[in-house]
Write a protein that holds these residues in place. Structure first.
Motif, PDB file in Angstrom:
ATOM      1  N   LEU A  33      14.825  15.486   4.867  1.00  8.42           N
ATOM      2  CA  LEU A  33      15.877  14.481   5.036  1.00  8.42           C
ATOM      3  C   LEU A  33      15.267  13.128   5.398  1.00  8.42           C
ATOM      4  N   SER A  34      14.244  13.130   6.242  1.00  7.86           N
ATOM      5  CA  SER A  34      13.627  11.863   6.654  1.00  7.86           C
ATOM      6  C   SER A  34      12.994  11.141   5.456  1.00  7.86           C
ATOM      7  N   LEU A  35      12.372  11.897   4.552  1.00 10.43           N
ATOM      8  CA  LEU A  35      11.785  11.267   3.369  1.00 10.43           C
ATOM      9  C   LEU A  35      12.874  10.700   2.466  1.00 10.43           C
ATOM     10  N   LYS A  36      13.957  11.441   2.305  1.00 12.41           N
ATOM     11  CA  LYS A  36      15.066  10.959   1.488  1.00 12.41           C
ATOM     12  C   LYS A  36      15.631   9.655   2.048  1.00 12.41           C
ATOM     13  N   LEU A  37      15.797   9.604   3.377  1.00 10.82           N
ATOM     14  CA  LEU A  37      16.324   8.395   4.014  1.00 10.82           C
ATOM     15  C   LEU A  37      15.357   7.223   3.856  1.00 10.82           C
ATOM     16  N   GLN A  38      14.060   7.509   3.946  1.00 16.30           N
ATOM     17  CA  GLN A  38      13.053   6.470   3.771  1.00 16.30           C
ATOM     18  C   GLN A  38      13.133   5.886   2.358  1.00 16.30           C
ATOM     19  N   ILE A  39      13.305   6.742   1.373  1.00 12.94           N
ATOM     20  CA  ILE A  39      13.403   6.288  -0.015  1.00 12.94           C
ATOM     21  C   ILE A  39      14.651   5.427  -0.202  1.00 12.94           C
ATOM     22  N   VAL A  40      15.760   5.852   0.368  1.00 14.40           N
ATOM     23  CA  VAL A  40      17.005   5.074   0.265  1.00 14.40           C
ATOM     24  C   VAL A  40      16.828   3.703   0.913  1.00 14.40           C
ATOM     25  N   LYS A  41      16.177   3.654   2.075  1.00 12.10           N
ATOM     26  CA  LYS A  41      15.933   2.370   2.741  1.00 12.10           C
ATOM     27  C   LYS A  41      15.074   1.452   1.878  1.00 12.10           C
ATOM     28  N   GLU A  42      14.036   2.018   1.252  1.00 14.51           N
ATOM     29  CA  GLU A  42      13.175   1.203   0.400  1.00 14.51           C
ATOM     30  C   GLU A  42      13.968   0.597  -0.752  1.00 14.51           C
ATOM     31  N   ILE A  43      14.898   1.346  -1.293  1.00 14.59           N
ATOM     32  CA  ILE A  43      15.722   0.832  -2.386  1.00 14.59           C
ATOM     33  C   ILE A  43      16.711  -0.206  -1.861  1.00 14.59           C
ATOM     34  N   GLU A  44      17.369   0.090  -0.734  1.00 17.72           N
ATOM     35  CA  GLU A  44      18.373  -0.825  -0.191  1.00 17.72           C
ATOM     36  C   GLU A  44      17.766  -2.162   0.218  1.00 17.72           C
ATOM     37  N   PHE A  45      16.568  -2.150   0.788  1.00 13.92           N
ATOM     38  CA  PHE A  45      15.933  -3.389   1.235  1.00 13.92           C
ATOM     39  C   PHE A  45      15.171  -4.091   0.123  1.00 13.92           C
ATOM     40  N   GLY A  46      15.222  -3.537  -1.077  1.00 10.04           N
ATOM     41  CA  GLY A  46      14.617  -4.187  -2.224  1.00 10.04           C
ATOM     42  C   GLY A  46      13.104  -4.059  -2.304  1.00 10.04           C
ATOM     43  N   LYS A  47      12.522  -3.177  -1.494  1.00 11.99           N
ATOM     44  CA  LYS A  47      11.069  -2.995  -1.555  1.00 11.99           C
ATOM     45  C   LYS A  47      10.662  -2.359  -2.870  1.00 11.99           C
ATOM     46  N   LEU A  48      11.437  -1.391  -3.308  1.00  5.06           N
ATOM     47  CA  LEU A  48      11.169  -0.694  -4.566  1.00  5.06           C
ATOM     48  C   LEU A  48      12.476  -0.505  -5.318  1.00  5.06           C
ATOM     49  N   GLY A  49      12.372  -0.474  -6.629  1.00  2.73           N
ATOM     50  CA  GLY A  49      13.524  -0.148  -7.453  1.00  2.73           C
ATOM     51  C   GLY A  49      13.596   1.362  -7.648  1.00  2.73           C
ATOM     52  N   ILE A  50      14.642   1.806  -8.265  1.00  2.00           N
ATOM     53  CA  ILE A  50      14.825   3.243  -8.491  1.00  2.00           C
ATOM     54  C   ILE A  50      13.703   3.794  -9.361  1.00  2.00           C
ATOM     55  N   THR A  51      13.337   3.059 -10.407  1.00  7.24           N
ATOM     56  CA  THR A  51      12.277   3.526 -11.303  1.00  7.24           C
ATOM     57  C   THR A  51      10.947   3.634 -10.566  1.00  7.24           C
ATOM     58  N   GLU A  52      10.638   2.650  -9.725  1.00  4.85           N
ATOM     59  CA  GLU A  52       9.392   2.685  -8.961  1.00  4.85           C
ATOM     60  C   GLU A  52       9.382   3.870  -7.984  1.00  4.85           C
ATOM     61  N   CYS A  53      10.528   4.135  -7.369  1.00  3.89           N
ATOM     62  CA  CYS A  53      10.627   5.282  -6.452  1.00  3.89           C
ATOM     63  C   CYS A  53      10.433   6.593  -7.199  1.00  3.89           C
ATOM     64  N   ARG A  54      10.972   6.689  -8.379  1.00  4.15           N
ATOM     65  CA  ARG A  54      10.773   7.910  -9.179  1.00  4.15           C
ATOM     66  C   ARG A  54       9.296   8.133  -9.453  1.00  4.15           C
ATOM     67  N   LYS A  55       8.597   7.054  -9.824  1.00  2.00           N
ATOM     68  CA  LYS A  55       7.165   7.173 -10.105  1.00  2.00           C
ATOM     69  C   LYS A  55       6.370   7.503  -8.845  1.00  2.00           C
TER      70      LYS A  55
END
Length: 58
Positions: A33-55
């Motif tokens: 769950l913590s990793l999932k939340l971290q990924i969501v935060k990265e997307i919400e704050f614009g650090k990474l896009g969805i495609t970058e997170c997938r990679k």
């Protein structure tokens, strides 16, 4: 064991071995769950896009 019983027993063993080779290992990954939340935060704050997170996280 009689001859027919031995043949049936051997057939069962061969069938079990065959079925075990058909087993396909699960490919879905389990994420904490913590990793999932971290990924969501990265997307919400614009650090990474969805495609970058997938990679990055597969």
């Amino acid at each position: 064991m009689s001859s027919p019983e031995i043949a049936i027993h051997k057939k069962i063993i061969v069938m079990k071995e065959y079925l075990e080779t058909l087993y396909v290992k699960r490919t879905q990954k389990d994420y904490s769950l913590s990793l999932k939340l971290q990924i969501v935060k990265e997307i919400e704050f614009g650090k990474l896009g969805i495609t970058e997170c997938r990679k990055k996280y597969g």
